[in-house]
Design a protein around this motif. Structure first.
Motif, PDB file in Angstrom:
ATOM      1  N   LYS A 803       0.721  -1.262  -0.075  1.00  9.37           N
ATOM      2  CA  LYS A 803      -0.176   0.187  -0.112  1.00  9.37           C
ATOM      3  C   LYS A 803       0.768   1.271   0.100  1.00  9.37           C
ATOM      4  O   LYS A 803       0.214   2.244  -0.150  1.00  9.37           O
ATOM      5  CB  LYS A 803      -0.861  -0.143   1.113  1.00  9.37           C
ATOM      6  CG  LYS A 803      -1.859  -1.192   1.234  1.00  9.37           C
ATOM      7  CD  LYS A 803      -2.987  -0.959   0.123  1.00  9.37           C
ATOM      8  CE  LYS A 803      -3.716  -2.106   0.252  1.00  9.37           C
ATOM      9  NZ  LYS A 803      -4.943  -2.045   1.379  1.00  9.37           N
ATOM     10  N   THR A 873      -3.303   3.114   5.914  1.00  7.64           N
ATOM     11  CA  THR A 873      -2.897   1.855   4.922  1.00  7.64           C
ATOM     12  C   THR A 873      -4.157   1.043   4.595  1.00  7.64           C
ATOM     13  O   THR A 873      -4.635   0.975   3.356  1.00  7.64           O
ATOM     14  CB  THR A 873      -1.963   1.003   5.547  1.00  7.64           C
ATOM     15  OG1 THR A 873      -0.704   1.755   5.636  1.00  7.64           O
ATOM     16  CG2 THR A 873      -1.733  -0.171   4.376  1.00  7.64           C
ATOM     17  N   ARG A 876      -6.712   2.491   1.667  1.00  7.01           N
ATOM     18  CA  ARG A 876      -6.301   2.393   0.457  1.00  7.01           C
ATOM     19  C   ARG A 876      -6.936   1.219  -0.331  1.00  7.01           C
ATOM     20  O   ARG A 876      -6.723   0.138   0.079  1.00  7.01           O
ATOM     21  CB  ARG A 876      -4.906   2.567   0.598  1.00  7.01           C
ATOM     22  CG  ARG A 876      -4.245   3.796   1.093  1.00  7.01           C
ATOM     23  CD  ARG A 876      -2.698   3.639   1.064  1.00  7.01           C
ATOM     24  NE  ARG A 876      -2.176   4.743   2.123  1.00  7.01           N
ATOM     25  CZ  ARG A 876      -1.088   4.514   2.703  1.00  7.01           C
ATOM     26  NH1 ARG A 876      -0.312   3.709   2.465  1.00  7.01           N
ATOM     27  NH2 ARG A 876      -0.583   5.337   3.690  1.00  7.01           N
ATOM     28  N   SER A 878      -6.290  -1.986  -2.907  1.00  5.95           N
ATOM     29  CA  SER A 878      -5.022  -2.727  -3.424  1.00  5.95           C
ATOM     30  C   SER A 878      -4.575  -2.395  -4.801  1.00  5.95           C
ATOM     31  O   SER A 878      -5.341  -1.667  -5.754  1.00  5.95           O
ATOM     32  CB  SER A 878      -5.476  -4.430  -3.423  1.00  5.95           C
ATOM     33  OG  SER A 878      -6.272  -4.403  -4.192  1.00  5.95           O
TER      34      SER A 878
END
Length: 950
Positions: A803, A873, A876, A878
């Protein structure tokens, strides 16, 4: 004094310890990787072996006991084990199913189970074998759908699944098989449309999808394949579809076969295909006249029969020197029977010409027919036969069925019987009279030949095959050949030794040439398939006794162990000497060989070659400069334009980046990753040689100084290409890789504005599974990268994840949309765009230089960019989700709505928006390989673990 004696003392202990190292090496080298042993046993349990062909799979070690069909690397790899390189189970009367454990043979390059009776589905786990080069499953009873996972095999050269019962669609993921040259998927039950995404395949030469249930329109985009030689789609149902006119621009095409596909419309103009040798459009509903433009002089076969064509037979069919068959029967053609088609054809030997004009409306003959004896003319069912008016054409008006003959060896020798202790035969072509020898029989078939009559090419084929096998002409006998449905040409070959019998190594060499597809392709003969070997007395040669193999293996292992000990001693010696040299102030000279890096497929250049390519590193060839050093535009001796990245002398950072990029790029191959061509490591110099990107960096074209800015569709394509390249790093590289320095200056644009990710000097390997089998979600590392692109969570925690690359790419997306730099005048692009979006002023920050754009697409693109740039993280997406969303956005663009592919849209955009550096002769102001990093690079934990062999 103590310091001076220290190296000698240590060396004494090293050599004293050498026998123990040798013993350890022997112990480890004798065994196959335990996980692969377990996998092979599972594979055996899933198969049904009625003839007990795999009986020696019950005991011993697979590699050192020579299990049937199991071929291993001839030495241990980095983990100290032997590994399976090939699984060769051709024609062993096996049934049962393919076990998912095949995916555990992670170093395998060839999987061959051709011509058995294996059923069930293809295991998706095969997609885990990233080293796989040949996937050979044809001639079985496999069913089910093709796994999407097969589309992510980075080294696959050939996929053969033909003659099975596989159903469902062709996966779109197959568009990622960038190294694949051969798609042989004919004679199955595949359905749905041919994915237009296959047009992205850069190396595909043979696309065989005939005899399936495919439907929908023919994708015009297939014309964009740069290396396509054979397009064979017979016996599908593209009802209502016409032949795209773009197929006339596949200038390198050798064969176009679309027989019985329910096609409508007209016959396209194919005169621009300069090498076209075979054209079959028969059994469709094509209408209109036959194009009057002349086809290639290489053409052997023209079959337009069983259509609805009208008009007259054009004169362009004369003067074709290689023509064998012109079949126009069962159409609505009118006018005269041409009498000069055989003009410029030399009829020698078995050379023949067949002209089938039956069942048309031909009314007369322009001049009396007086063809050579080798020309067969068929006129049955035309008015001209009923109104001959004294013409002597009765022999041409009889109903005939066109049949092309096969053949057998006609050589007969009256000699006394050969010995009977082995499978001796007389070699009819031997220069020695009545010479008995033991032949090796080969069942062989041409899958898509470029002719209809083999007889004129008989001698050429003998020359082709014997030269490929490095045999003399008299060592090959074509026992017989026969045409089979397809049309395919089946042969039974006999290969004779020079002496009375081949030795074991000769047999293995010949069989490996066939099973490894090492015989070069031929334009006229096309792809071949191996049906079987008739081994006779050579059966024991391919399955030698265990004892002899074990003896040879032990000798090899002992020699390898000695070499291992010597190498280890040398390494220790070098370490000590280098450490001692620091006290003596001896100058250090870096050497790639001393760093113990083995690079396959990457060329080593000399310093002289690099100097010559750059006019002795003239300032006029310099195209950039960064923390690593300078970048030059070079022209190699063969004319290839390259970018040469030259490290600053004495730069430790440069040395680390040098090793890292070579280790990574030498095994990464993707359309959206920059290609490493070679390196130079001598004269205290370290240089990397890449493909040259004539359109520079993405940052160049987003700069206000760019005279011709990118429009929206080009920016979206660049975003999608970049994301696909990074997705490859995250999910398909083995092991996966975190780039760690994604930015606009590391995204390069080639001559067609295809985006390629570059500069892997800061990259890190993704975490590997622990002893408990779990995989950490991050790598703990010192923070490296470029301000403005750094993942905030990585910056704070030092935990690098996939990420982190998503965040950096999100910043690039914002640059594409706004034209802004990540940090400028104290403002951060992420914060500025987020604030504008929250206040409903989204379009106020969009780059006005982009011109008109679809607002819905821009909104979705900007929303995706901001999702990528979330601080947390887990918030977000992939990289896979990023790629999918970009593809959704693309489908909303006017270009997609107009039916244009991404590459077609790029060409259209280039026409409307010319660039400032579209020529190879123009250097970008800031070159692709220039880095503005504020920190250096580190090695990938010193050594690359478990590099997949090539």
């Amino acid at each position: 004094m103590t310091e001076m004696l220290q190296p000698k003392v240590v060396l004494f202990w090293v050599f004293l310890a050498a026998p123990s190292f040798c013993h350890l090496a022997i112990t480890r080298a004798q065994i196959t990787d335990p996980s692969e042993v377990s996998a092979l046993k599972s594979i055996k349990n899933s198969l049904v072996d009625p003839q007990n062909k795999l009986k020696n799979w019950r005991s011993g070690d697979p590699c050192t006991s020579s299990w049937t069909g199991v071929i291993c690397y001839n030495s241990t790899l980095s983990d100290g084990y032997l590994h399976v390189k090939e699984l060769q189970l051709l024609g062993r009367n096996l049934s049962g199913t393919l076990a998912p454990e095949l995916g555990q043979l992670s170093y395998m390059q060839i999987l061959d189970v051709m011509w058995n009776s294996i059923n069930g589905s293809i295991p998706k786990e095969i997609g885990n074998i990233t080293s796989l080069v040949l996937l050979l499953l044809n001639g079985n009873k496999l069913s089910g759908h093709l796994p999407e996972e097969l589309g992510y095999l980075p080294n696959l050269n050939r996929i053969q699944i033909d003659q099975n019962q596989i159903s469902g669609p062709v996966p779109k993921s197959f568009a990622f098989l960038n190294t694949t040259k051969h798609f042989h998927m004919n004679n199955n039950s595949l359905s749905g449309q041919i994915p237009h995404e296959l047009s992205r395949l850069p190396n595909l030469v043979h696309l065989l999808l005939d005899n399936n249930n495919l439907s929908g329109p023919l994708p015009p985009e297939l014309s964009q394949m740069p290396n396509l030689l054979i397009l064979q789609l017979d016996n599908n149902n593209f009802s209502g579809s016409s032949i795209p006119s773009s197929y006339g621009s596949i200038t390198q095409l050798l064969k176009l076969s679309l027989r019985n596909c329910s096609l409508q419309g007209s016959v396209p103009d194919l005169s621009r295909i300069s090498q076209l040798g075979y054209l079959d459009l028969s059994w469709n509903q094509l209408t209109g006249p036959i194009p009057s433009s002349k086809l290639s002089n290489n053409i052997t076969t023209i079959d337009l029969s069983h259509n609805l064509l009208n008009g007259s037979i054009p004169a362009n069919f004369s003067g074709l020197p290689d023509l064998q068959i012109l079949s126009l029967d069962h159409n609505n053609l009118t006018g005269s029977v041409p009498s000069n088609v055989w003009q410029n054809i030399v009829f020698t030997g078995n050379r023949s010409l067949y002209l089938d004009f039956q069942n048309n409306s031909l009314t007369n003959i322009s001049s009396p027919l007086n063809p050579p004896a080798s020309v067969t003319i068929m006129l049955y069912g035309n008015p001209v036969c009923a109104n001959a008016n004294g013409l002597n054409i009765v022999q041409y008006c009889q109903a005939q069925v066109l049949q092309i003959p096969g053949g057998t060896s006609s050589s007969k020798i009256n000699c006394p019987p050969c010995p009977t202790d082995k499978t001796y035969e007389y070699n009819p072509l031997s220069p020695f009279s009545c010479f008995c020898a033991v032949p090796l029989g080969v069942g062989y078939r041409l899958k898509s030949p470029g002719f209809t009559d083999f007889r004129p090419y008989y001698d050429d084929f003998e020359e082709y095959l014997t030269s490929g096998l490095k045999l003399a002409l008299y060592q090959l006998e074509i026992a017989n050949f026969i045409w089979e449905e397809g049309p395919r040409l089946r042969m039974n070959l006999k290969l004779f030794p020079n002496n009375s019998i081949f030795n074991a190594s000769e047999v293995l060499q010949i069989t490996s040439m066939f099973t490894g597809w090492l015989i070069p392709d031929s334009d006229i003969f096309g792809p071949y398939e191996l049906i079987n070997f008739t081994l006779g007395s050579y059966e024991s040669e391919l399955n030698p006794s265990k004892s002899s193999l074990k003896t040879g293996a032990i000798v090899g292992i002992v020699l390898g162990a000695v070499a291992f000990a010597a190498t280890l001693s040398a390494i220790v010696t070098i370490i000590i000497i280098r450490r001692h040299s620091r006290y003596q102030a001896v100058s250090k000279k870096r050497s790639l060989s001393r760093l113990a890096i083995k690079i396959d497929g990457v060329k080593s250049f000399t310093f002289e070659e690099m100097a010559a390519a750059t006019s002795n590193f003239s300032d006029s060839t310099q195209v950039g400069q960064g923390g690593y050093g300078k970048v030059y535009r070079g022209v190699l001796a063969d004319g290839i334009v390259v970018a040469i990245k030259r490290a600053q002398q004495g730069s430790l950072q440069g040395s680390k980046e040098f090793c890292t990029e070579i280790e990574l790029l030498s095994r990464l191959h993707h359309r959206n990753l920059v290609a490493l061509l070679g390196y130079c490591d001598e004269e205290d110099e370290q240089m990397l040689v890449y493909e040259f990107m004539p359109n520079g960096t993405l940052r160049d074209h987003l700069s206000p100084r760019s005279k011709e800015p990118l429009n929206f569709s080009m920016r979206l394509r660049i975003a999608l290409g970049s994301a696909r390249g990074i997705l490859y790093l995250h999910t398909e590289a083995d092991p996966p890789i975190f780039h760690r320095d994604i930015k606009a200056t590391n995204i390069l644009l080639d001559s067609k504005f295809v985006a390629k990710v570059a500069d892997f000097g800061l990259s890190r390997l993704a975490p590997i599974p622990t002893a408990e089998g779990t995989t950490p979600g991050h790598v703990s590392t010192v923070v490296k990268g470029t301000p403005g692109y750094l993942d905030p969570e990585y910056f704070l925690t030092h935990k690098l994840t996939d990420k982190s690359d998503v965040y950096s790419l999100g910043v690039v997306f914002l640059e594409l949309l706004t034209g802004m730099q990540p940090i400028s005048h104290g403002k951060n692009i992420v914060r500025e765009v987020a604030m504008a979006s929250q206040s409903g002023m989204t379009f106020s920050v969009i780059d006005k230089r982009m011109g008109s754009y679809p607002s819905e697409c821009v909104e979705k693109f900007l929303s995706l960019a901001l999702m990528c740039c979330q601080d947390e993280t887990d918030a977000r997406p992939s990289m896979m989700e990023v790629v999918r969303e970009l593809e959704v956005i693309w489908r909303l663009t006017p270009e997609a709505d107009a039916g244009l592919s991404e590459s077609t849209a790029t060409e259209a955009s280039k026409t409307a928006t010319p660039t400032t550096s579209s020529s190879l002769e123009m250097a970008a102001p800031n070159h692709p390989f220039v880095s503005s990093d504020v920190s250096g690079s580190d090695l990938l934990s010193g050594v690359m673990p478990n590099i997949t062999p090539r």
